[in-house]
Design a protein around this motif. Structure first.
Motif, short mmCIF file in Angstrom:
data_model
loop_
_atom_site.label_atom_id
_atom_site.label_comp_id
_atom_site.label_asym_id
_atom_site.label_seq_id
_atom_site.Cartn_x
_atom_site.Cartn_y
_atom_site.Cartn_z
N VAL A 33 40.95 35.14 40.52
CA VAL A 33 41.51 33.72 40.16
C VAL A 33 41.53 33.68 38.63
O VAL A 33 42.74 33.04 38.33
CB VAL A 33 40.32 32.76 40.40
N GLN A 34 41.00 34.44 37.80
CA GLN A 34 41.08 34.32 36.34
C GLN A 34 42.62 35.26 35.99
O GLN A 34 43.14 34.45 35.36
CB GLN A 34 39.98 35.02 35.64
N ILE A 35 42.76 36.14 36.79
CA ILE A 35 43.87 36.68 36.44
C ILE A 35 45.25 35.94 37.07
O ILE A 35 46.17 35.85 36.38
CB ILE A 35 43.88 38.24 37.08
N TYR A 36 44.93 35.45 38.15
CA TYR A 36 45.93 34.57 38.79
C TYR A 36 46.50 33.54 38.02
O TYR A 36 47.72 33.42 37.65
CB TYR A 36 45.55 34.03 40.14
N GLN A 37 45.61 32.64 37.45
CA GLN A 37 45.65 31.47 36.54
C GLN A 37 46.67 32.00 35.18
O GLN A 37 47.39 31.23 34.72
CB GLN A 37 44.15 30.95 36.13
N GLN A 40 67.02 36.65 32.44
CA GLN A 40 65.74 37.07 31.74
C GLN A 40 64.53 36.69 32.89
O GLN A 40 63.68 37.39 33.04
CB GLN A 40 65.39 36.57 30.30
N ILE A 41 64.71 35.51 33.43
CA ILE A 41 63.60 35.03 34.15
C ILE A 41 63.35 35.96 35.25
O ILE A 41 62.12 36.27 35.60
CB ILE A 41 63.92 33.61 34.79
N VAL A 42 64.36 36.37 35.98
CA VAL A 42 64.28 37.37 37.12
C VAL A 42 63.41 38.51 36.97
O VAL A 42 62.61 38.71 37.54
CB VAL A 42 65.68 37.50 37.78
N ASP A 43 64.05 39.06 35.82
CA ASP A 43 63.27 40.44 35.43
C ASP A 43 61.70 40.16 35.02
O ASP A 43 60.93 41.00 35.71
CB ASP A 43 64.19 41.06 34.42
N SER A 44 61.63 39.32 34.28
CA SER A 44 60.20 38.93 33.53
C SER A 44 59.29 38.59 34.59
O SER A 44 58.20 38.96 34.65
CB SER A 44 60.42 38.03 32.59
N VAL A 45 59.67 37.75 35.48
CA VAL A 45 58.69 37.12 36.43
C VAL A 45 58.57 38.04 37.73
O VAL A 45 57.63 38.22 38.14
CB VAL A 45 59.47 35.89 36.91
N GLN A 46 59.41 39.03 37.90
CA GLN A 46 59.42 39.92 38.91
C GLN A 46 58.12 41.07 38.59
O GLN A 46 57.42 41.43 39.19
CB GLN A 46 60.85 40.63 39.08
N LEU A 60 50.62 41.27 40.05
CA LEU A 60 49.66 40.35 41.01
C LEU A 60 49.56 41.48 42.16
O LEU A 60 48.21 41.35 42.83
CB LEU A 60 50.24 39.16 41.04
N LYS A 61 50.83 41.92 42.75
CA LYS A 61 50.52 42.50 44.00
C LYS A 61 49.64 43.81 43.77
O LYS A 61 48.92 44.29 44.74
CB LYS A 61 51.96 42.89 44.49
N ARG A 62 49.77 44.42 42.83
CA ARG A 62 48.91 45.60 42.45
C ARG A 62 47.63 45.38 42.55
O ARG A 62 46.57 46.13 42.74
CB ARG A 62 49.38 46.16 41.38
N ILE A 113 53.54 31.15 44.22
CA ILE A 113 54.31 31.09 43.18
C ILE A 113 55.80 31.23 43.69
O ILE A 113 56.84 30.46 43.24
CB ILE A 113 53.99 32.33 42.13
N GLN A 114 56.26 32.04 44.73
CA GLN A 114 57.49 32.07 45.30
C GLN A 114 57.88 30.85 45.80
O GLN A 114 59.35 30.58 45.62
CB GLN A 114 57.64 33.34 46.10
N LYS A 115 56.97 30.25 46.40
CA LYS A 115 57.60 29.00 47.22
C LYS A 115 57.57 27.67 46.58
O LYS A 115 58.59 26.78 46.78
CB LYS A 115 56.73 28.78 48.54
N LYS A 116 56.83 27.39 45.58
CA LYS A 116 56.65 26.35 44.86
C LYS A 116 56.76 26.25 43.43
O LYS A 116 57.74 25.89 42.89
CB LYS A 116 55.29 25.59 45.21
N LEU A 117 56.14 27.31 42.75
CA LEU A 117 55.88 27.19 41.35
C LEU A 117 57.28 27.20 40.75
O LEU A 117 57.70 26.85 39.86
CB LEU A 117 54.95 28.32 40.81
N ILE A 118 58.08 28.40 41.27
CA ILE A 118 59.38 28.65 40.62
C ILE A 118 60.23 27.68 40.72
O ILE A 118 60.98 27.27 39.73
CB ILE A 118 59.94 30.07 41.16
N GLY A 119 60.48 27.10 41.77
CA GLY A 119 61.30 25.87 42.08
C GLY A 119 60.88 24.65 41.51
O GLY A 119 62.03 23.98 40.69
#
Length: 580
Positions: free
Chosen positions: A480-484, A501-507, A513-515, A523-529
């Motif tokens: 949770v700490q890392i996610y936030q 730049q957004i695409v590269d940095s956020v990816q 996070l996946k690691r 994040i992909q469904k709501k936060l970015i949009g």
């Protein structure tokens, strides 16, 4: 050859009549399809209502011939001589007329759709109400030609000569007019929407009431042109020459005038709302009562410009010298209900010389910066250090920090006068980049300083750039700490960086996070949009950058997890009602 003999031989199946002499012949309504009349002499012949489709007429002479209503679809008239011929309402669709001589020809209401007229001569020809859609007119000569109300949709007129031609109310939507000569041409009320007029010569052209929305006039010469009342919405006029041009009452909403030269031009009552005026020359221009709502003026030259009555609501100025502007008053607000400027400044008096410049002076030793999220102080210190390294003898000191109602305001003091707006912009550019770089190497940086960061349970903090050992997976609280923390980084990136730049940095952050075994679906469904929508709502430049990225991004960037989320946000954003 007698006409009767010619027709008899044609009826018997003969088709080769190359170089035949039929001058003055009367062949009205005759069916002569698939005929070979290469080099034939038909001077003064009457071929009205005749059928010559798919005929070979290469080099044939039709001087002063009557070809009214003639059917010449697909015919080969390459290098044919048709000077002075009457082709009223003739059907010339898909005909080959390369280098044909049509000087003084009458082509009223003729259909030349898809025809090839490359290098053709049409000086002083009459093409009123003719159809030239998708026609190839590269290098064609059309001096003083009459193209009034003609349809030239998607026609290619590259390097054509239309000097002093008449094109009143003609339709040139999406036409190509690269390097075309339109000097002193009459284009009153013409439609040039989405046309390409790059490097075209439009010196002294008349474009009153014309529609040039979304057209490209990159490096075009419109010196002394008359564009009064024209529509130039989202038009590109980069590096265009508009010296002493008449642009009164012109709509230039969100037009790109970067590096354009409008010295001495008249822009009275022109609407430049949302326009880009980076490195634009507006010296000696008349901008009286013009609209500069949300316009971007960056290094714009306004020397001796007339600006009395200008509406400057939310205009963006950077490195602009207003000391030599001639201005008695401005309006600082706009009433969209009745479409009129409001809030006269100053009230009850006129501006003193240089007062407008003082009002918008950016030089200061105090800088105020707004953050969307509470800044990371470790990163902020390194950001300030980089800024001091970039500017010799500059020292920045934190004066105060306020946090209230979700707003975070940092106040800095500098040891000398600086352009506060430029410095503010630079800090907000460096900070998210530094945030990404620092958090990826925080463990090593603190280690170099002899600092060993610890977790709440007292154990050493693992290096965030390394994947956690499989035998010791992260606990839920740590995830949770890392996610936030990563979410905060992503939000900072989304609110400050360009789309590519957004695409590269956020990816990279999503991969991190996946690691850690943390889901990125939310994040992909709501936060970015949501973040993109918030930023686009208040930043028209970011909206344009989004569209540009959508058109130019690589396939890999578009199909990545972040790229897909950005594209979805763009689609949802442009479904909403757009500003005029």
């Amino acid at each position: 050859m007698q006409v009767q003999d010619f027709l008899a031989r044609y009826k018997q199946g003969e088709r080769d009549f190359a170089h035949i002499d039929l001058s003055g012949a009367i062949l009205t309504g005759v069916n002569l399809q698939d005929l070979d009349l290469t080099g034939a002499n038909l001077t003064g012949a009457n071929l009205s209502w005749s059928f010559l489709s798919r005929s070979k007429l290469h080099g044939a002479c039709f001087r002063q011939a009557d070809l009214r209503h003639a059917n010449l679809t697909g015919a080969n008239l390459n290098q044919a001589i048709l000077s002075g011929a009457n082709l009223t309402k003739a059907d010339l669709r898909l005909a080959n007329l390369q280098e044909a001589d049509l000087n003084w020809a009458v082509l009223e209401e003729a259909d030349l759709s898809g025809a090839d007229l490359q290098g053709a001569k049409l000086d002083q020809s009459n093409l009123e109400r003719s159809k030239l859609n998708d026609t190839q007119l590269m290098r064609a000569e059309l001096m003083e030609a009459n193209l009034r109300r003609a349809s030239l949709i998607s026609a290619n007129l590259t390097n054509a000569n239309l000097r002093e031609a008449t094109l009143e109310s003609a339709n040139l939507r999406e036409a190509i007019l690269i390097r075309t000569n339109l000097t002193e041409a009459n284009l009153t009320g013409v439609c040039l929407r989405s046309a390409n007029l790059s490097q075209a010569d439009l010196h002294r052209v008349v474009l009153t009431g014309a529609d040039l929305s979304e057209a490209s006039l990159h490096s075009a010469d419109l010196s002394r042109a008359n564009l009064a009342g024209a529509y130039l919405l989202k038009t590109s006029l980069r590096k265009a020459y508009l010296l002493r041009a008449n642009l009164q009452d012109v709509l230039l909403l969100r037009a790109d005038l970067s590096e354009a030269n409008l010295r001495g031009a008249s822009l009275r009552r022109a609407d430049l709302s949302g326009a880009y005026l980076s490195d634009t020359t507006l010296s000696e221009t008349d901008l009286s009562e013009a609209y500069l709502l949300e316009s971007h003026l960056i290094r714009t030259n306004l020397e001796r410009a007339q600006m009395t009555g200008v509406c400057i609501e939310n205009w963006h100025i950077e490195d602009v010298d207003l000391t030599k502007v001639e201005c008695r008053y401005v309006y600082t607000d706009f009433n969209h209900a009745n479409k009129s400027p409001t809030q006269r400044y100053p009230v009850g008096r006129d501006l003193a010389p240089g007062e407008l410049a003082e009002q918008y002076r950016e030089d200061s030793s105090n800088i105020e910066i707004d953050f969307a999220e509470e800044p990371n102080w470790e990163v902020l210190i390194f950001t300030l250090a980089q800024m001091e390294c970039e500017s010799s003898e500059l020292t920045l000191t934190v004066k105060s920090f306020e946090s209230a109602a979700g707003q975070y305001v940092l106040r800095l003091a500098s040891n000398r006068l600086v352009n506060a707006k430029i410095l503010r912009s630079r800090l907000l550019q460096i900070y998210p980049e530094m945030l990404h770089r620092f958090l990826g190497r925080r463990h090593q940086i603190l280690g170099l300083l002899g600092i060993v960061p610890r977790q709440e349970d007292g154990s050493p903090t693992p290096d965030p750039t390394q994947s956690p050992p499989s035998k010791a997976p992260l606990g839920k609280d740590k995830q949770v700490q890392i996610y936030q923390e990563v979410v905060r980084q992503i939000e900072a990136i989304l609110m400050s960086q360009a789309p590519e730049q957004i695409v590269d940095s956020v990816q990279r952050l999503l991969d991190y996070l996946k690691r850690q075994g943390i889901s990125t679906e939310e994040i992909q469904k709501k936060l970015i949009g949501q973040a993109i929508a918030r930023r686009a709502k208040r930043d028209s430049t970011f909206q344009d950058n989004l569209l540009r990225w959508e058109k130019t991004a690589s396939e890999a960037a578009r199909t990545s997890a972040v790229g897909s989320a950005v594209r979805l946000a763009i689609a949802l954003l442009w479904q909403q009602p757009q500003r005029p």
